[in-house]
Write a protein that holds these residues in place. Sequence first.
Motif, PDB file in Angstrom:
ATOM      1  N   GLN A  62      -7.558   3.818  -3.935  1.00  0.00           N
ATOM      2  CA  GLN A  62      -6.678   4.932  -3.543  1.00  0.00           C
ATOM      3  C   GLN A  62      -5.571   5.116  -4.587  1.00  0.00           C
ATOM      4  O   GLN A  62      -5.250   6.236  -4.995  1.00  0.00           O
ATOM      5  CB  GLN A  62      -6.025   4.640  -2.182  1.00  0.00           C
ATOM      6  CG  GLN A  62      -6.992   4.604  -1.012  1.00  0.00           C
ATOM      7  CD  GLN A  62      -7.224   5.977  -0.385  1.00  0.00           C
ATOM      8  OE1 GLN A  62      -6.827   6.994  -0.953  1.00  0.00           O
ATOM      9  NE2 GLN A  62      -7.882   6.009   0.758  1.00  0.00           N
ATOM     10  N   HIS A  63      -4.989   4.003  -5.026  1.00  0.00           N
ATOM     11  CA  HIS A  63      -3.890   4.092  -5.996  1.00  0.00           C
ATOM     12  C   HIS A  63      -4.402   4.597  -7.345  1.00  0.00           C
ATOM     13  O   HIS A  63      -3.748   5.391  -8.021  1.00  0.00           O
ATOM     14  CB  HIS A  63      -3.208   2.726  -6.141  1.00  0.00           C
ATOM     15  CG  HIS A  63      -2.420   2.341  -4.922  1.00  0.00           C
ATOM     16  ND1 HIS A  63      -1.775   1.136  -4.786  1.00  0.00           N
ATOM     17  CD2 HIS A  63      -2.160   3.016  -3.772  1.00  0.00           C
ATOM     18  CE1 HIS A  63      -1.158   1.089  -3.613  1.00  0.00           C
ATOM     19  NE2 HIS A  63      -1.386   2.212  -2.971  1.00  0.00           N
ATOM     20  N   ARG A  64      -5.584   4.131  -7.716  1.00  0.00           N
ATOM     21  CA  ARG A  64      -6.147   4.580  -9.003  1.00  0.00           C
ATOM     22  C   ARG A  64      -6.428   6.087  -8.977  1.00  0.00           C
ATOM     23  O   ARG A  64      -6.200   6.788  -9.967  1.00  0.00           O
ATOM     24  CB  ARG A  64      -7.433   3.814  -9.313  1.00  0.00           C
ATOM     25  CG  ARG A  64      -7.181   2.389  -9.792  1.00  0.00           C
ATOM     26  CD  ARG A  64      -8.469   1.687 -10.192  1.00  0.00           C
ATOM     27  NE  ARG A  64      -8.199   0.538 -11.025  1.00  0.00           N
ATOM     28  CZ  ARG A  64      -8.382  -0.732 -10.666  1.00  0.00           C
ATOM     29  NH1 ARG A  64      -8.865  -1.029  -9.470  1.00  0.00           N
ATOM     30  NH2 ARG A  64      -8.095  -1.722 -11.491  1.00  0.00           N
ATOM     31  N   SER A 104      -0.839   0.827  -8.811  1.00  0.00           N
ATOM     32  CA  SER A 104       0.127   0.915  -7.698  1.00  0.00           C
ATOM     33  C   SER A 104       1.496   1.344  -8.216  1.00  0.00           C
ATOM     34  O   SER A 104       2.254   2.031  -7.511  1.00  0.00           O
ATOM     35  CB  SER A 104       0.280  -0.431  -6.997  1.00  0.00           C
ATOM     36  OG  SER A 104      -0.949  -0.902  -6.524  1.00  0.00           O
ATOM     37  N   TRP A 113      -7.675  -0.034  -1.253  1.00  0.00           N
ATOM     38  CA  TRP A 113      -6.335   0.493  -1.556  1.00  0.00           C
ATOM     39  C   TRP A 113      -6.072   0.557  -3.051  1.00  0.00           C
ATOM     40  O   TRP A 113      -5.354   1.435  -3.536  1.00  0.00           O
ATOM     41  CB  TRP A 113      -5.263  -0.270  -0.770  1.00  0.00           C
ATOM     42  CG  TRP A 113      -5.311   0.268   0.626  1.00  0.00           C
ATOM     43  CD1 TRP A 113      -5.874  -0.313   1.721  1.00  0.00           C
ATOM     44  CD2 TRP A 113      -4.917   1.592   1.019  1.00  0.00           C
ATOM     45  NE1 TRP A 113      -5.829   0.551   2.790  1.00  0.00           N
ATOM     46  CE2 TRP A 113      -5.244   1.717   2.383  1.00  0.00           C
ATOM     47  CE3 TRP A 113      -4.312   2.664   0.376  1.00  0.00           C
ATOM     48  CZ2 TRP A 113      -4.986   2.891   3.098  1.00  0.00           C
ATOM     49  CZ3 TRP A 113      -4.052   3.822   1.074  1.00  0.00           C
ATOM     50  CH2 TRP A 113      -4.386   3.937   2.422  1.00  0.00           C
ATOM     51  N   GLU A 114      -6.672  -0.371  -3.788  1.00  0.00           N
ATOM     52  CA  GLU A 114      -6.556  -0.268  -5.250  1.00  0.00           C
ATOM     53  C   GLU A 114      -7.209   1.037  -5.722  1.00  0.00           C
ATOM     54  O   GLU A 114      -6.701   1.722  -6.606  1.00  0.00           O
ATOM     55  CB  GLU A 114      -7.210  -1.479  -5.917  1.00  0.00           C
ATOM     56  CG  GLU A 114      -6.401  -2.752  -5.720  1.00  0.00           C
ATOM     57  CD  GLU A 114      -7.064  -3.989  -6.306  1.00  0.00           C
ATOM     58  OE1 GLU A 114      -6.358  -4.994  -6.467  1.00  0.00           O
ATOM     59  OE2 GLU A 114      -8.279  -3.961  -6.588  1.00  0.00           O
ATOM     60  N   THR A 159       0.810  -1.227   0.000  1.00  0.00           N
ATOM     61  CA  THR A 159       0.000   0.000   0.000  1.00  0.00           C
ATOM     62  C   THR A 159       0.842   1.275   0.000  1.00  0.00           C
ATOM     63  O   THR A 159       0.443   2.278  -0.574  1.00  0.00           O
ATOM     64  CB  THR A 159      -0.923   0.028   1.233  1.00  0.00           C
ATOM     65  OG1 THR A 159      -0.104  -0.123   2.402  1.00  0.00           O
ATOM     66  CG2 THR A 159      -1.955  -1.081   1.177  1.00  0.00           C
ATOM     67  N   HIS A 160       2.010   1.229   0.681  1.00  0.00           N
ATOM     68  CA  HIS A 160       2.842   2.437   0.791  1.00  0.00           C
ATOM     69  C   HIS A 160       4.319   2.054   0.778  1.00  0.00           C
ATOM     70  O   HIS A 160       4.682   0.957   1.198  1.00  0.00           O
ATOM     71  CB  HIS A 160       2.610   3.161   2.132  1.00  0.00           C
ATOM     72  CG  HIS A 160       1.201   3.611   2.344  1.00  0.00           C
ATOM     73  ND1 HIS A 160       0.208   2.783   2.799  1.00  0.00           N
ATOM     74  CD2 HIS A 160       0.630   4.828   2.178  1.00  0.00           C
ATOM     75  CE1 HIS A 160      -0.927   3.450   2.894  1.00  0.00           C
ATOM     76  NE2 HIS A 160      -0.710   4.697   2.515  1.00  0.00           N
ATOM     77  N   ALA A 185       1.123   5.132  -8.142  1.00  0.00           N
ATOM     78  CA  ALA A 185       0.780   5.763  -6.863  1.00  0.00           C
ATOM     79  C   ALA A 185       1.903   5.614  -5.840  1.00  0.00           C
ATOM     80  O   ALA A 185       2.201   6.573  -5.109  1.00  0.00           O
ATOM     81  CB  ALA A 185      -0.508   5.149  -6.322  1.00  0.00           C
ATOM     82  N   LEU A 186       2.522   4.437  -5.779  1.00  0.00           N
ATOM     83  CA  LEU A 186       3.554   4.241  -4.754  1.00  0.00           C
ATOM     84  C   LEU A 186       4.695   5.251  -4.932  1.00  0.00           C
ATOM     85  O   LEU A 186       5.043   5.964  -3.984  1.00  0.00           O
ATOM     86  CB  LEU A 186       4.086   2.795  -4.778  1.00  0.00           C
ATOM     87  CG  LEU A 186       3.079   1.696  -4.381  1.00  0.00           C
ATOM     88  CD1 LEU A 186       3.658   0.313  -4.652  1.00  0.00           C
ATOM     89  CD2 LEU A 186       2.698   1.806  -2.908  1.00  0.00           C
TER      90      LEU A 186
END
Length: 614
Positions: free
Chosen positions: A549-551, A227, A546-547, A162-163, A230-231
């Motif tokens: 959030q990344h999108r 991801s 979380w997917e 996630t991060h 986003a990461l």
Amino acid sequence: MGLFSKRKTVFVDSDILVIGGGMAGCGATYESRYWGRELKIVCVEKANIERSGAVAQGLYAINCYMGMQWDENQPEDHVRYARNDLMGLVREDLGYDIARHVDSTVHKFEEWGLPIMKDPETGRYQREGKWQIMIHGESFKPIVAEAARKAATEVYNRIMVTHLLMDESKPNRVGGAVGFNVRTGDFHVFRAKAVVVCAGGASHIYKPRSTGEGMGRTWYAPWSSASAYALPILVGAKMTQMENRIVLTRFKDGYGPVGAYFLHLKTHTENAYGKEYESTWYEHTKALVGDYVDHLPVPTCLRNHAFLEEVKAGRGPIRMVTKEAFQDPHKEAVGWENFLGMTISQAVVWASQNIDPKLINPELTTSEPYVMGSHATCSGAWASGPSDYAPDEYQWGYNRMMTVDGLFGAGDTIGGTAHKFSSGSFTEGRIAAKAAVNYVNDMKREKLQISEKQYQDLEKTVFQPMETYQVGRNEIVAGTVSPSYLLPMHGLQRLEKIMDEYVGGISSHYTTNEHLLTRGQELLDMLKEDLDYLGAEDLHQLQRAWELQHRVMASESVTRHTMFRKETRWPGYYYRADHPKLDDTDWHCFTLSRYDRDSGEWEMEKAPVYHIID
Ligand SMILES: Cc1cc2nc3c(=O)[nH]c(=O)nc-3n(C[C@H](O)[C@H](O)[C@H](O)COP(=O)(O)OP(=O)(O)OC[C@H]3O[C@@H](n4cnc5c(N)ncnc54)[C@H](O)[C@@H]3O)c2cc1C
């Protein structure tokens, strides 16, 4: 904490952490071991590397092979090809670097058991087109995964990262990553000296053509959830060409690929009246992009453009003329096998719609946009180039290192290098890993500093959607609608609608302008505020949260890049209606962005495009 008191925290220390075990991740894991015999190499994957990533269900062709052993193509030729297809804008140093090594990767695949078709007359690999070779590729991914499994110290499957973690002893240096096990819910803290992000591209940031019961049917893998972008964005890595989304012409409703049909079966397209239409749009396209329309092969986006204009003119549907080719039993078999090896759903769709391509010419359509760095587009992270080839301005450290120390990437993650496909992504993973091993060796005894506070704060953030759901679950007002939380599916559909209507999706004929983008950004900001109230009823939904959030993070990047580039560089991928023409004077450059997580602000800049190859 009471609700989740059974949750364990698992600590994993490594020298090199590979995030995502798809094509690039398997390449990075394999090569890390080759150069780092004594190093601890860990690969972490949200699915299972045996069948994960875009290649999971198999492929029918390897789309990037030079054939240098037979002098079929040289790396320089591939750079020219990619540059032409991307309307002049590619990182030639990175592309050359992949092209000069990609053949050795393909030879390894064959050594490991991948059946590659041979031309019975020449004994060479069977070509499908200038760059493609044909394979029996149902087991492509398991074969590649086996090499990675044997090379890794440990593979952690079913962990959604996630991060990223940051080293607190040195500014701007990565220190690992955190994530959770999607089956057990354990929280994982991976501390690592170097991290290679290989987490694939992004589907489902734009509303897909198939919604409702068919919404999982997209061209790019539905589990490719951004991801990879986003990461790095969240820790301040610079991104490039995020506006350069891809739209694909594919068989309607099943997204079956058309390459083998054009190249191998020699089929062609026609409009509803049985007429060739691409030449109709020649003058019109020339007025928009100038001489680029005369380049051969015609850039992918421009072929889309002619298709879209023809449909807008009311002469759709566009069809692939298969009736003639399919009279030949060999070609008929190849046509079906092409789908059975990689897009079985297309064969099923045709069967369900009474389409026998021997009797009916099947319809084509253009897909919703996807964001990725390995196909005929090059969105992704801005990376340092190879020391023997990259211009000074493209070198600030180790090959494929982003603008964050110790953070590397490959495949869909890295921007500026289109047309790497499966073999090129694996190759880039190998290149990044070799550099990451050097980076780790150069660190010598330097120690990372990751405080408890850093990962404990992240743990709270990661599991917050489950807490939010538990607390608010009795407040449902109707069905799944709650005043206290937003479900991941609701958030996803809202995101897709915003991107579709404001940032150039299918419903607006891929067209946008400054006003639409500004409003789209405002709506994304509101969505981001609401993401603090995501609710997840179980671990599966937590992964979806979380997917999402990344999108959303990647979508914001796409929106800002699209706003920044004031031209229409790739008609057929998207249109800036307020800047409808290609503008080489001001925009023959890369766009770069950097997100500052403390202020929430984005900085945009231009970077020069160096043409190293004539
Ligand atoms: C429909 C389709 C057809 C294609 N056809 C061809 C073809 O014919 N020939 C060809 O050569 N190439 C083809 N490609 C392209 C090729 O598949 C890609 O170029 C390649 O897979 C990209 O490699 P990658 O490692 O960047 O991404 P992927 O291979 O997609 O791997 C990404 C991995 O990261 C994992 N992951 C994602 N997020 C996280 C996270 N947060 N935490 C942990 N793990 C995560 C994913 O599960 C996945 O395993 C095709 C692709 C598609 C979608």
